[in-house]
Design an enzyme around this catalytic site. Structure first.
Site, PDB file in Angstrom:
ATOM      1  N   GLY A 166       0.615  -1.187   0.037  1.00 49.07           N
ATOM      2  CA  GLY A 166       0.003  -0.103  -0.056  1.00 49.07           C
ATOM      3  C   GLY A 166       0.920   1.187  -0.023  1.00 49.07           C
ATOM      4  O   GLY A 166       0.404   2.303   0.673  1.00 49.07           O
ATOM      5  N   ASN A 183       1.622   3.177  -2.729  1.00 45.04           N
ATOM      6  CA  ASN A 183       0.744   3.891  -3.574  1.00 45.04           C
ATOM      7  C   ASN A 183      -0.515   4.479  -2.747  1.00 45.04           C
ATOM      8  O   ASN A 183      -1.004   5.726  -2.928  1.00 45.04           O
ATOM      9  CB  ASN A 183       0.334   3.376  -4.749  1.00 45.04           C
ATOM     10  CG  ASN A 183       1.396   3.227  -5.772  1.00 45.04           C
ATOM     11  OD1 ASN A 183       1.695   4.370  -6.483  1.00 45.04           O
ATOM     12  ND2 ASN A 183       1.995   2.221  -6.083  1.00 45.04           N
ATOM     13  N   LEU A 243     -10.436  -7.612 -12.753  1.00 51.50           N
ATOM     14  CA  LEU A 243     -11.589  -7.429 -12.776  1.00 51.50           C
ATOM     15  C   LEU A 243     -12.329  -7.792 -14.043  1.00 51.50           C
ATOM     16  O   LEU A 243     -12.005  -7.566 -14.918  1.00 51.50           O
ATOM     17  CB  LEU A 243     -12.027  -5.930 -12.377  1.00 51.50           C
ATOM     18  CG  LEU A 243     -11.593  -5.378 -11.017  1.00 51.50           C
ATOM     19  CD1 LEU A 243     -11.704  -3.945 -11.093  1.00 51.50           C
ATOM     20  CD2 LEU A 243     -12.350  -6.014  -9.813  1.00 51.50           C
ATOM     21  N   ASN A 262      -5.825   2.718 -13.187  1.00 50.58           N
ATOM     22  CA  ASN A 262      -4.821   1.958 -12.211  1.00 50.58           C
ATOM     23  C   ASN A 262      -3.452   2.505 -12.590  1.00 50.58           C
ATOM     24  O   ASN A 262      -3.172   3.249 -13.727  1.00 50.58           O
ATOM     25  CB  ASN A 262      -4.955   0.707 -13.158  1.00 50.58           C
ATOM     26  CG  ASN A 262      -3.913  -0.556 -12.607  1.00 50.58           C
ATOM     27  OD1 ASN A 262      -3.810  -0.798 -11.525  1.00 50.58           O
ATOM     28  ND2 ASN A 262      -3.327  -1.057 -13.900  1.00 50.58           N
ATOM     29  N   HIS A 285       0.433   1.281 -13.248  1.00 49.74           N
ATOM     30  CA  HIS A 285       1.048   0.130 -13.750  1.00 49.74           C
ATOM     31  C   HIS A 285       2.516   0.643 -13.761  1.00 49.74           C
ATOM     32  O   HIS A 285       2.887   1.752 -14.264  1.00 49.74           O
ATOM     33  CB  HIS A 285       0.571  -0.279 -14.876  1.00 49.74           C
ATOM     34  CG  HIS A 285       1.393  -1.533 -15.591  1.00 49.74           C
ATOM     35  ND1 HIS A 285       1.199  -2.752 -14.973  1.00 49.74           N
ATOM     36  CD2 HIS A 285       2.370  -1.571 -16.269  1.00 49.74           C
ATOM     37  CE1 HIS A 285       1.869  -3.717 -15.415  1.00 49.74           C
ATOM     38  NE2 HIS A 285       2.764  -3.202 -16.436  1.00 49.74           N
ATOM     39  N   GLU A 303     -11.802  -3.474 -20.365  1.00 51.13           N
ATOM     40  CA  GLU A 303     -11.910  -5.079 -20.249  1.00 51.13           C
ATOM     41  C   GLU A 303     -10.747  -5.622 -20.896  1.00 51.13           C
ATOM     42  O   GLU A 303     -10.471  -6.910 -20.721  1.00 51.13           O
ATOM     43  CB  GLU A 303     -13.051  -5.421 -21.152  1.00 51.13           C
ATOM     44  CG  GLU A 303     -13.153  -5.659 -22.607  1.00 51.13           C
ATOM     45  CD  GLU A 303     -13.272  -4.142 -23.165  1.00 51.13           C
ATOM     46  OE1 GLU A 303     -13.539  -3.174 -22.346  1.00 51.13           O
ATOM     47  OE2 GLU A 303     -12.843  -3.900 -24.652  1.00 51.13           O
ATOM     48  N   GLU A 320       9.397   5.896  -6.155  1.00 52.66           N
ATOM     49  CA  GLU A 320       9.729   7.153  -5.701  1.00 52.66           C
ATOM     50  C   GLU A 320       9.684   8.000  -6.554  1.00 52.66           C
ATOM     51  O   GLU A 320       9.228   9.175  -6.398  1.00 52.66           O
ATOM     52  CB  GLU A 320      10.927   6.998  -5.339  1.00 52.66           C
ATOM     53  CG  GLU A 320      11.330   6.537  -3.716  1.00 52.66           C
ATOM     54  CD  GLU A 320      12.738   6.378  -3.475  1.00 52.66           C
ATOM     55  OE1 GLU A 320      13.640   6.760  -4.105  1.00 52.66           O
ATOM     56  OE2 GLU A 320      12.812   5.872  -2.199  1.00 52.66           O
ATOM     57  N   ALA A 345       8.084   8.261  -9.974  1.00 49.22           N
ATOM     58  CA  ALA A 345       6.915   7.951 -10.929  1.00 49.22           C
ATOM     59  C   ALA A 345       5.750   7.736 -10.236  1.00 49.22           C
ATOM     60  O   ALA A 345       4.743   8.631 -10.103  1.00 49.22           O
ATOM     61  CB  ALA A 345       7.109   6.965 -12.034  1.00 49.22           C
ATOM     62  N   GLU A 346       5.348   6.640  -9.576  1.00 49.30           N
ATOM     63  CA  GLU A 346       4.146   6.375  -9.225  1.00 49.30           C
ATOM     64  C   GLU A 346       3.654   6.940  -8.030  1.00 49.30           C
ATOM     65  O   GLU A 346       2.444   7.433  -8.221  1.00 49.30           O
ATOM     66  CB  GLU A 346       4.279   4.738  -8.441  1.00 49.30           C
ATOM     67  CG  GLU A 346       4.577   3.572  -9.588  1.00 49.30           C
ATOM     68  CD  GLU A 346       4.553   2.455  -9.007  1.00 49.30           C
ATOM     69  OE1 GLU A 346       3.602   2.081  -8.547  1.00 49.30           O
ATOM     70  OE2 GLU A 346       5.606   1.566  -9.367  1.00 49.30           O
TER      71      GLU A 346
HETATM   72  C1  GAR Z   1       3.269  -1.136  -7.519  1.00 44.25           C
HETATM   73  O1  GAR Z   1       4.489  -0.839  -7.713  1.00 44.25           O
HETATM   74  C2  GAR Z   1       2.114  -1.096  -8.654  1.00 44.25           C
HETATM   75  O2  GAR Z   1       2.444   0.009  -9.611  1.00 44.25           O
HETATM   76  C3  GAR Z   1       2.006  -2.446  -9.035  1.00 44.25           C
HETATM   77  O3  GAR Z   1       2.107  -3.159  -7.862  1.00 44.25           O
HETATM   78  C4  GAR Z   1       2.864  -2.442  -6.801  1.00 44.25           C
HETATM   79  C5  GAR Z   1       2.023  -2.182  -5.539  1.00 44.25           C
HETATM   80  O4  GAR Z   1       2.739  -1.628  -4.461  1.00 44.25           O
HETATM   81  N1  GAR Z   1       1.048  -2.693  -9.656  1.00 44.25           N
HETATM   82  C6  GAR Z   1       0.832  -3.480 -10.648  1.00 44.25           C
HETATM   83  O5  GAR Z   1       1.848  -4.371 -11.008  1.00 44.25           O
HETATM   84  C7  GAR Z   1      -0.432  -3.951 -11.269  1.00 44.25           C
HETATM   85  N2  GAR Z   1      -0.334  -4.597 -12.484  1.00 44.25           N
HETATM   86  P1  GAR Z   1       1.965  -0.840  -3.308  1.00 44.25           P
HETATM   87  O6  GAR Z   1       1.043  -1.732  -2.726  1.00 44.25           O
HETATM   88  O7  GAR Z   1       3.023  -0.595  -2.474  1.00 44.25           O
HETATM   89  O8  GAR Z   1       1.427   0.383  -3.752  1.00 44.25           O
END
Ligand code: GAR
Length: 207
Positions: free
Chosen positions: A14, A16, A96, A110, A112, A150, A180, A182-183
């Protein structure tokens, strides 16, 4: 002030989600309010993060459901309970169904951890994405926020940010750098943009 009601769906640590909670507190997200966090498993640390921030947190364990339909009915019940208008997938690792997604056109986003269309689609999640990027030898990777349709990781792209790959990177080092740089920036920014859009359009479908 009226705000778009946002649910964040999670499966793991978690970080993000934490970025979203911090961004709301800091006013970076001002058009949306995180009203609920839903985890696909009971042991997700993300649930603790939600509780610490005073946000209702619910586990809907996939393994406790007999079918995908039952799983999604349970998720839908929580979404309805909190009047959710926008769903943010933040490290939510269960796919989903097309039926579910069709009920939320341009209302699910989402994050990615790659530059879509590279290293995405079924089977590409978490560390696996970074392992594939290193195996391919790309010099640049990054993260993408997109609408969910979808097709896994196939929806319209909202934001992307590139991140360099270094010579001695491991999947773990690269994952951390992508998070750090980007996401943790992109997901709050995209959540604000789409929340503001929903507010402006009076929560009509079809952005
Ligand atoms: C993140 O890097 C996210 O981008 C990725 O899982 C990680 C979750 O980390 N998601 C995917 O790969 C979706 N296809 P977090 O629980 O620390 O946010």
């Amino acid at each position: 002030m009226l705000k778009t009601k946002v649910a964040v769906l999670v499966s793991g640590g978690g970080t993000n989600l934490q970025a979203l909670l911090d961004a709301e507190k800091a006013g970076v997200i001002k058009s949306g309010e995180i009203v609920a966090v839903i985890a696909s498993n009971e042991s997700a640390y993300a649930l603790e993060r939600a509780k610490n921030a005073g946000v209702p947190a619910v586990a809907v364990p996939k393994k406790s459901c007999a079918s995908q339909a039952e799983y999604e009915e349970k998720i839908s019940a929580v979404l309805a309970q909190y009047g959710v208008e926008l769903i943010v997938l933040a490290g939510f690792l269960s796919i989903l169904s097309a039926d579910f997604v069709a009920k939320w056109p341009k209302r699910i986003i989402n994050i990615h951890p790659s530059l879509i269309p590279s290293f995405c689609g079924e089977g590409y999640y978490g560390l696996r994405v970074h392992e594939a990027a290193l195996q391919k030898g790309v010099k640049v990777t990054g993260a993408t926020v997109h609408f969910v349709n979808e097709v896994p990781d196939g929806g319209e792209i909202i934001l992307q940010k590139s991140v360099p790959v270094y010579k001695n990177d491991t999947p773990e080092l690269l994952q951390r750098r992508v998070m750090e740089r980007a996401e943790w920036k992109l997901l709050p920014r995209a959540t604000e943009i789409i929340s503001a859009k929903i507010l402006k359009e009076g929560n009509k479908y079809g952005l």
